[in-house]
Each structure stands twice: as C-alpha cells, then as structure tokens.
Design an enzyme around this catalytic site. Sequence first.
Site, PDB file in Angstrom:
ATOM      1  N   CYS A 173     -93.314 -59.997  45.930  1.00 27.70           N
ATOM      2  CA  CYS A 173     -93.938 -58.720  45.990  1.00 27.70           C
ATOM      3  C   CYS A 173     -93.119 -58.146  47.291  1.00 27.70           C
ATOM      4  O   CYS A 173     -92.562 -58.638  48.025  1.00 27.70           O
ATOM      5  CB  CYS A 173     -95.344 -59.010  46.355  1.00 27.70           C
ATOM      6  N   GLY A 189     -90.653 -56.693  42.955  1.00 28.32           N
ATOM      7  CA  GLY A 189     -91.713 -56.496  41.879  1.00 28.32           C
ATOM      8  C   GLY A 189     -91.839 -55.289  41.059  1.00 28.32           C
ATOM      9  O   GLY A 189     -91.730 -54.244  41.598  1.00 28.32           O
ATOM     10  N   ASN A 226     -97.967 -60.306  50.302  1.00 28.46           N
ATOM     11  CA  ASN A 226     -96.588 -60.853  49.674  1.00 28.46           C
ATOM     12  C   ASN A 226     -96.866 -62.515  50.195  1.00 28.46           C
ATOM     13  O   ASN A 226     -96.835 -62.639  51.401  1.00 28.46           O
ATOM     14  CB  ASN A 226     -95.283 -60.261  50.278  1.00 28.46           C
ATOM     15  N   GLY A 227     -96.648 -63.321  49.119  1.00 28.52           N
ATOM     16  CA  GLY A 227     -96.365 -64.902  49.419  1.00 28.52           C
ATOM     17  C   GLY A 227     -97.418 -65.549  48.545  1.00 28.52           C
ATOM     18  O   GLY A 227     -98.523 -64.643  47.916  1.00 28.52           O
ATOM     19  N   TYR A 282     -80.766 -65.019  47.153  1.00 29.35           N
ATOM     20  CA  TYR A 282     -80.975 -64.044  46.038  1.00 29.35           C
ATOM     21  C   TYR A 282     -82.159 -62.827  46.020  1.00 29.35           C
ATOM     22  O   TYR A 282     -81.700 -61.826  45.688  1.00 29.35           O
ATOM     23  CB  TYR A 282     -81.623 -64.863  44.974  1.00 29.35           C
ATOM     24  N   ASP A 303     -71.877 -67.397  41.519  1.00 26.05           N
ATOM     25  CA  ASP A 303     -73.284 -66.568  41.017  1.00 26.05           C
ATOM     26  C   ASP A 303     -74.006 -67.327  42.381  1.00 26.05           C
ATOM     27  O   ASP A 303     -73.517 -68.350  43.004  1.00 26.05           O
ATOM     28  CB  ASP A 303     -73.734 -67.206  40.039  1.00 26.05           C
ATOM     29  N   ASP A 304     -74.965 -66.592  42.383  1.00 22.99           N
ATOM     30  CA  ASP A 304     -75.933 -67.024  43.922  1.00 22.99           C
ATOM     31  C   ASP A 304     -76.642 -68.451  43.470  1.00 22.99           C
ATOM     32  O   ASP A 304     -76.839 -69.271  44.395  1.00 22.99           O
ATOM     33  CB  ASP A 304     -77.183 -66.004  43.901  1.00 22.99           C
ATOM     34  N   CYS A 312     -91.334 -73.768  43.779  1.00 23.50           N
ATOM     35  CA  CYS A 312     -91.725 -73.097  45.062  1.00 23.50           C
ATOM     36  C   CYS A 312     -93.260 -73.009  44.815  1.00 23.50           C
ATOM     37  O   CYS A 312     -93.618 -72.363  44.081  1.00 23.50           O
ATOM     38  CB  CYS A 312     -90.837 -71.888  45.276  1.00 23.50           C
ATOM     39  N   CYS A 349     -87.057 -75.828  48.023  1.00 20.89           N
ATOM     40  CA  CYS A 349     -86.508 -75.784  46.786  1.00 20.89           C
ATOM     41  C   CYS A 349     -85.288 -76.856  46.511  1.00 20.89           C
ATOM     42  O   CYS A 349     -85.043 -77.299  45.383  1.00 20.89           O
ATOM     43  CB  CYS A 349     -86.394 -74.447  46.173  1.00 20.89           C
TER      44      CYS A 349
HETATM   45  P1  AMP Z   1     -80.148 -69.559  34.718  1.00 20.09           P
HETATM   46  O1  AMP Z   1     -78.756 -69.486  34.289  1.00 20.09           O
HETATM   47  O2  AMP Z   1     -81.250 -69.075  33.651  1.00 20.09           O
HETATM   48  O3  AMP Z   1     -80.958 -70.342  35.723  1.00 20.09           O
HETATM   49  O4  AMP Z   1     -80.126 -68.135  35.635  1.00 20.09           O
HETATM   50  C1  AMP Z   1     -79.480 -67.883  36.824  1.00 20.09           C
HETATM   51  C2  AMP Z   1     -79.550 -66.681  37.132  1.00 20.09           C
HETATM   52  O5  AMP Z   1     -80.887 -66.182  37.448  1.00 20.09           O
HETATM   53  C3  AMP Z   1     -78.842 -66.397  38.485  1.00 20.09           C
HETATM   54  O6  AMP Z   1     -78.165 -65.236  38.484  1.00 20.09           O
HETATM   55  C4  AMP Z   1     -80.022 -66.101  39.382  1.00 20.09           C
HETATM   56  O7  AMP Z   1     -79.639 -64.880  40.565  1.00 20.09           O
HETATM   57  C5  AMP Z   1     -81.195 -65.547  38.847  1.00 20.09           C
HETATM   58  N1  AMP Z   1     -82.408 -66.094  39.482  1.00 20.09           N
HETATM   59  C6  AMP Z   1     -82.804 -66.046  40.726  1.00 20.09           C
HETATM   60  N2  AMP Z   1     -84.116 -66.230  40.936  1.00 20.09           N
HETATM   61  C7  AMP Z   1     -84.757 -66.640  39.668  1.00 20.09           C
HETATM   62  C8  AMP Z   1     -86.082 -66.951  39.362  1.00 20.09           C
HETATM   63  N3  AMP Z   1     -86.889 -67.205  40.386  1.00 20.09           N
HETATM   64  N4  AMP Z   1     -86.153 -67.366  38.099  1.00 20.09           N
HETATM   65  C9  AMP Z   1     -85.092 -66.973  37.246  1.00 20.09           C
HETATM   66  N5  AMP Z   1     -83.963 -66.947  37.416  1.00 20.09           N
HETATM   67  C10 AMP Z   1     -83.635 -66.446  38.673  1.00 20.09           C
END
Ligand code: AMP
Length: 456
Positions: A2, A28, A102-103, A242, A345-346, A382, A436
């Site tokens: 949020c 959000g 938030n939280g 992220y 990717d992150d 989380c 996590c």
């Molecule tokens: P996936 O391959 O479905 O796991 O999606 C990965 C992508 O979802 C990455 O690019 C992440 O940046 C993004 N992502 C980040 N946080 C979340 C989250 N809480 N729930 C779903 N996808 C997220």
Amino acid sequence: MCGIIGVFGHKEAAKIAYFGLYALQHRGQESAGIVTSDGKNVAEHRALGLVADVFDEHTLNQLPGHIAVGHVRYSTTGSTTIKNAQPFFVTHGKNTFALAHNGNLVNAHLLRLELERQGSLFQTTMDSEVIVHLLAKALRKGLVEAIRETMDLIEGAYSIVLLAQDKLIAFRDPYGFRPLALGMLNGGYIVASETCAFDLVQAQYLRDVRPGEILVIDENGLTSYEGAKADRLAHCIFEFIYFARPDSYIYGENVYAFRKRLGIELANECRLEADFVMPFPDSGNYAAIGYAQAAGLPFEMGIIRNHYVGRTFIQPSQSMRDFSVRVKLNPVKEILRGRKVAVVDDSLVRGTTSRTRVRAIKEAGAHEISMLISCPPIKYPCFYGIDFPTRGELIAAKHSVEEIRRYLELDLLHYLSLEGLLRAGGGDGKRFCLACFTGHYPVPIQASLSKDIFEN
Ligand code: AMP
C-alpha cells in the site's frame, strides 16, 4: 503493499496528497482515498480505482484544509470493497480520526476476537480498524500514550499516518518493516511511503520516520516520541528488490543503486557468454544494467513493455494471466533472432509469468536463453504485507533450481545467492527481513495464521 501520505501545513493539502498518491500508484491500484482537515472540520473522498480516476478538480475542491492523509491500496488482507478503501475514518466522541496503514499485522485476528468479545463492532475486514479501536480505548490517557499502548499490543508491520483533527501523526513499527520518509514542504511537513512522492511536489527529504518512533506534527512543529522498541531491525528487502520505485530512497538508500548492485553481484557469481543482456521490463531493468556493465556485455531491450497495462499479478483469475502477460510485453524479433541472450529479472514467484515470457522470446527467434534472477529463491510466504501466494504456489518452495530451469525451458538459470544479496546490501544482513528466502520470521507468526498459508 500500500502507499501512504500525510501533509501538514499546506493550504492545498488535498492537492499535495493527490500528487503524492499519484507518485505512489505502483504501491496499490485497487482504491485511493484522501481525508483532509482544517483543524476542525474533516472531509473525505475514497473510491475503488486508480488515483487519476478517483479524483478530479471537483472532488479535490471538496477537500479543504491544511492537513491531509491519503492512501492507495493493494489488498493483502480484507476484500475489495469500498468499505475497505482507506484512509479509515471514524468519529469517537468529539474526536475524528483518519488512519492510513501500510503493512500487515500478524496478530490482528486475535486482537479483533478479543475486542469483539468486549463488545466492539467492526465495519470492515481491515487490520487498520483494529488499530483504531485500540487507540479509541486508550484515548483518555492522551493521544501519544494511546498510540504507545496500541504499539505495545499490535505485532507485525505497520507504517501509519494518522490525522487527528488538528494534528498529523506518523508512526512506524519498531522493526521498520515498511518504509516511511519525512520531508519538508514550504515550511510544512510531508510524510510518505517513498521519497518519489516528495520529488513530484518538490518537497525536501529530511529523514525516515524512525522504527518505533511516533512523530506528532501540529502548529508547534515536529515532536518526536519513543513509541516501541525492538531488539533488531527488519527492513523488507523485497522493497529494494522489486516493490519500491527505483527513483525513491527507502531506509535512507536509493533503490536504483541497490538494484544495480544486485546485477553486479550476479556478474560476480555467474559470467555468461551471451550476445547481449536484456531485462524483463521494468522489474529487471536496473539489475540488468548492473549485470551488463559489470560483465562487459551489450545491453538491449529485447522485449517491449506496453505501459498502459497494470501489473499482471493484480489480475484476479488465473485464466486471464497469460493474456495479460502478452498484452503487456512484446518481444522484438529483429533483436532476438538467432541470438544468445542473458535475461535478467528481479524475482521468480509462481514461475507462470516467466514461463510465458521465456516462450515468447524463444518464439521470436532467440537461440539460447539464460536467466539470471537478482534475488535468492522465494520459498516462504510473507506475513508482513508483500503479496506472495501460499507456500504451495511459490515455485521455489517445492522445486529445485534445476526443476525450475526445466519448467521455464531455459538453457541456464542462476539465482543470486543470499550472500550476494547481502553484499549488495552492504554486508549488514541483520537490518533486513529475509523471511521469504530463509523462513526466519523476525516477528513470530501465530500458528493459526500460518497453518493455511504454509500447508496449501
Ligand atoms: P512469475 O514468473 O509468475 O513468478 O512472475 C515473476 C514476475 O512477477 C517477476 O517479474 C516479478 O517482478 C513479479 N512479481 C513481483 N512480486 C510479485 C508478487 N508478489 N506476486 C506475483 N508476482 C510478483
């Protein structure tokens, strides 16, 4: 997830809050709201939808006063109804309160049961309402003491702005799970989840609201009180990886620079022979830049993002997911055809989005695909406010890296190690919540709460 904002001492506080929320929209997209006060009269406007859709000149003109609190909501607890849109607004005796949170609390359900047993009536399913009830119960001891007592009872993650008639109050859990920054604006003050909200209104970043601190802002200026103490810090590292905007400073540090360091650490751990490095935009952009620079490889945008589509995981039903991935990202065949690519990717959460994206770049002609993830495998849910699915849905909870590589149809998959992540964070792992990745939860999770989430 949020975004919150508080403004004190600006004649158009609602407009400042509106611009701040606009900058915090990534935190959000479900609902937005602002409550204002001129010290006596309070006005509110909240609705489901994006900030730009919820407010217009007319609605903002209906929000007079020099104090404002605002909120953008992404639901992690409570359902999507207008009742759950914040700021949460109540009148108690002669006092009016508006609270934006938030939280996630980890003991809200227990506190709610206890309050209900004592006769409290709840209007919503939000944690924030529990906080307001606790505040009201202790109010006869004075506002700061009531907040202190509330902080002693609530457990988990909370960054909060509270409008209490002629005051703006900000307080934050003693672990500092979620960010909360303090700034100055034309002699007044502004508090926001991220400093990108300050930049838009040309406010000056002063410092963070400290973990455990209660900040009272009124006609006399700023007063800091000690609220609650903890034996450690637990800043959410996923905010850096992220969630937060790269142009923000959170926990006193710039997010872009942090993400770039994650890419540099990836290059230290895994050197690839690729024709070029590309991110999955936008989440992978900054780690990809860091990786490319450190590895001495060209950087290309092999996949283009349509900016007019929201974050895909916001979509509620699984059946829409593939479609929304494809509307959002389109590969550039010219760049990809016949090439060996290193995709950054992150994070990987469920793995489903990444699988579709990897397939798309393969169909566009990429000949060899390696993937680098700028954090370790996410194995545990989380409970402090990031919307991760249950353990059963987290791909790394039940599968090895090799199994995930095969599922994603990759030639190579490398996750940044926990050590690499901590090096990027300056080596001091103790200040972060890493639950996590490690399953070590800084604030214990009630067995009743964790059972479903762990077992499904
Ligand atoms: P996936 O391959 O479905 O796991 O999606 C990965 C992508 O979802 C990455 O690019 C992440 O940046 C993004 N992502 C980040 N946080 C979340 C989250 N809480 N729930 C779903 N996808 C997220």
